[in-house]
Design a protein around this motif. Structure first.
Motif, short mmCIF file in Angstrom:
data_model
loop_
_atom_site.label_atom_id
_atom_site.label_comp_id
_atom_site.label_asym_id
_atom_site.label_seq_id
_atom_site.Cartn_x
_atom_site.Cartn_y
_atom_site.Cartn_z
N THR A 125 0.85 -1.19 0.00
CA THR A 125 0.00 0.00 0.00
C THR A 125 0.89 1.25 0.00
O THR A 125 2.00 1.22 0.53
CB THR A 125 -0.90 -0.03 1.25
OG1 THR A 125 -1.75 -1.18 1.16
CG2 THR A 125 -1.74 1.22 1.36
N HIS A 177 -4.96 -2.41 -5.10
CA HIS A 177 -4.53 -3.09 -3.87
C HIS A 177 -4.04 -4.49 -4.18
O HIS A 177 -4.80 -5.36 -4.61
CB HIS A 177 -5.68 -3.17 -2.86
CG HIS A 177 -5.29 -3.89 -1.60
ND1 HIS A 177 -4.64 -3.27 -0.56
CD2 HIS A 177 -5.42 -5.19 -1.24
CE1 HIS A 177 -4.41 -4.15 0.39
NE2 HIS A 177 -4.86 -5.32 0.01
N SER A 214 -5.43 -6.35 4.71
CA SER A 214 -6.68 -6.64 4.00
C SER A 214 -6.95 -5.58 2.94
O SER A 214 -6.38 -4.48 2.97
CB SER A 214 -7.85 -6.68 4.99
OG SER A 214 -8.13 -5.37 5.47
N GLY A 215 -7.85 -5.91 2.03
CA GLY A 215 -8.22 -4.95 1.00
C GLY A 215 -8.85 -3.70 1.58
O GLY A 215 -8.57 -2.59 1.14
N GLU A 216 -9.70 -3.89 2.60
CA GLU A 216 -10.37 -2.74 3.22
C GLU A 216 -9.37 -1.82 3.91
O GLU A 216 -9.40 -0.59 3.75
CB GLU A 216 -11.43 -3.21 4.22
CG GLU A 216 -12.64 -3.87 3.60
CD GLU A 216 -12.39 -5.31 3.18
OE1 GLU A 216 -11.29 -5.84 3.48
OE2 GLU A 216 -13.29 -5.91 2.57
N GLU A 217 -8.46 -2.42 4.68
CA GLU A 217 -7.47 -1.59 5.37
C GLU A 217 -6.52 -0.94 4.37
O GLU A 217 -6.16 0.24 4.51
CB GLU A 217 -6.67 -2.43 6.37
CG GLU A 217 -5.69 -1.61 7.19
CD GLU A 217 -4.99 -2.41 8.27
OE1 GLU A 217 -4.37 -1.79 9.16
OE2 GLU A 217 -5.06 -3.66 8.25
N LEU A 273 -7.18 -0.09 1.34
CA LEU A 273 -7.89 1.00 0.66
C LEU A 273 -7.96 2.23 1.56
O LEU A 273 -7.69 3.35 1.11
CB LEU A 273 -9.29 0.54 0.27
CG LEU A 273 -10.14 1.54 -0.51
CD1 LEU A 273 -9.46 1.92 -1.82
CD2 LEU A 273 -11.53 0.99 -0.77
N ARG A 274 -8.31 2.04 2.83
CA ARG A 274 -8.39 3.18 3.75
C ARG A 274 -7.05 3.90 3.86
O ARG A 274 -6.97 5.12 3.78
CB ARG A 274 -8.83 2.71 5.15
CG ARG A 274 -10.28 2.29 5.26
CD ARG A 274 -10.71 2.22 6.72
NE ARG A 274 -9.86 1.34 7.51
CZ ARG A 274 -10.07 0.03 7.68
NH1 ARG A 274 -11.11 -0.54 7.08
NH2 ARG A 274 -9.27 -0.70 8.44
#
Length: 209
Positions: free
Chosen positions: A146, A176, A182-185, A187-188
């Protein structure tokens, strides 16, 4: 851009990475002159006729994998073809994304927001070309990360500044592929990093000049 076989008889792609033995150079000439340039010239004609731009990602393993090969194809096929600029691939190949941006200029049609961590110990042993599975993080020479987890914000501020200086004013799309979060983390954190390094307001009048 794809990667053709090395001859009309080949059934799989063949990425040529050095000029010797001579068969490699002959295969590379075939890939460019008889496959890639005719194909992409036709695709350029079709895209231009429909007002579409084609953004090819410079990706190792493909015929177009760096600035030189990107500009070679663009010169040969036409300027409906440009670049999907992904700094991560340039980092692990030892290229400087800022220098690449300045060389590409208005050939940049899209940008990926993706970082990479280059493992200095593994690179010292094996170099940068690495075809081990991405999950073998501790053994690989490089791994996608990331934004901010491979290179610090100063590096990314320089990238964003260079993009603005060459006139790029379009999307930075987070891609990502980070095996550590994770994908969510991812992305954030990617959004937060981009908000810090990107510029959103017009420059305005240069009153000090």
């Amino acid at each position: 851009s794809g990667c053709p076989g090395g001859s009309p008889q080949d059934t799989v792609s063949n990425w040529i990475t050095c000029p010797w033995p001579p068969e490699f150079t002959e295969a590379l000439k075939y890939q460019w002159d008889e496959v890639a340039i005719p194909y992409w010239t036709e695709m350029n004609r079709f895209a231009a006729a429909h007002g579409v731009k084609l953004a090819l990602e410079m990706h190792p393993g493909m015929l177009v994998y760096n600035v030189e090969t990107m500009l070679r194809l663009r010169r040969a096929a036409g300027d409906a073809i440009g670049c999907n600029f992904d700094p991560s691939h340039l980092f692990w190949n030892g290229a400087d994304p800022v220098a690449a941006i300045r060389a590409l200029g208005d050939a940049i049609y899209h940008v990926h927001g993706k970082d990479v961590y280059v493992d200095p110990l593994n690179v010292k042993v094996n170099g940068c070309n690495d075809n081990k599975p991405y999950a073998r993080l501790l053994e690989r020479s490089w791994s996608f990360r990331t934004i901010g987890y491979g290179h610090d914000t100063k590096v990314w501020k320089d990238i964003m500044s260079a993009l603005r200086m060459v006139g790029y004013d379009y999307v930075v799309s987070i891609e990502h592929e980070d095996m550590v979060m994770s994908g969510e983390e991812g992305l954030r954190k990617g959004i937060a990093a981009l908000k810090e390094v990107a510029m959103f307001e017009p420059v305005g009048e240069m009153w000090w000049d």
